[in-house]
Design an enzyme around this catalytic site. Sequence first.
Site: not given
Ligand SMILES: NC(=O)c1ccc[n+]([C@@H]2O[C@H](COP(=O)([O-])OP(=O)(O)OC[C@H]3O[C@@H](n4cnc5c(N)ncnc54)[C@H](O)[C@@H]3O)[C@@H](O)[C@H]2O)c1
Length: 253
Positions: A60-61, A138, A151, A155, A183
Amino acid sequence: MAPITKLAAVTGAGQGLGRGIALRLADAGYELALLDRQDCDETAAQVSETGGTAESYRIDVADEASVAHAFTQIDERQGAPTALVNAAGVFLDTPYLETTAEDWDRVMAVNARGPFLVGKEAARRMSDGGGSIVNILSNASVQGFAGESAYCASKGGVLLLTRTMAVELARYGISVNGVGPGTSQTPMGADYLGDGPIAAHELSRTPLGRWGRPEDIAEAVAFFIDRATWVTGQALYVDGGFLATGLPHFDTA
Ligand SMILES: NC(=O)c1ccc[n+]([C@@H]2O[C@H](COP(=O)([O-])OP(=O)(O)OC[C@H]3O[C@@H](n4cnc5c(N)ncnc54)[C@H](O)[C@@H]3O)[C@@H](O)[C@H]2O)c1
């Protein structure tokens, strides 16, 4: 001469962008430490199908003891990481006036405190031989989006954490950069997108005319981790041009 082991720790590696990043770094010859609060079996299987090596760890980060425990396990099973990608994150779409203090704390804990805690454990282990860290930012690091107060704050915080880490850790030969996805097609992205008018509007403001794919984001991460020998404190937005656009994109040809 024995090959130099390149070990990359990737948080959020259980799915989405973290998984794509892990696969790309495996392709670049990195052994992987996959860290997530859920299991990383599918990611580990995909890494191994491509001939790579990966071990999985529950973390859990947001929890200092959990982060310390995971890195002790990595020490025992794989040794000191030479690279870290902080990709774990959570999203919240709630109007500012309805966002509770608990919502705020939860989002900040995972998205901002997480990279802060995980970065320290990794950097301490890199301080002898150098290394490279990428924090996943992000578009919301630099723009306000309705419904995303917690959020965006988290970020935006990580953007300045990235720059500060870069300045402080340079003396140890550690570079720290950020990659800011637009996104992207992941489980988190799917929650955000739906089929509504906001998604259509966002796409109309994206000059390259499609959503991001994990491979798009992973390529930029791999550049910083594996190729960028004299770059630190930078942020690269991988967003199909969304941040460059002032008005919706019309085809003027
Ligand atoms: N998908 C998008 O559109 C998007 C856009 C901009 C930024 N991001 C960023 O990219 C990163 C990855 O996003 P994603 O789209 O793959 O999301 P996702 O929800 O598909 O995957 C996120 C992962 O993080 C893990 N996680 C969440 N909370 C956690 C915790 N407390 N400890 C350990 N693991 C934890 C989840 O179990 C999951 O496997 C994130 O930081 C997100 O904010 C995503």
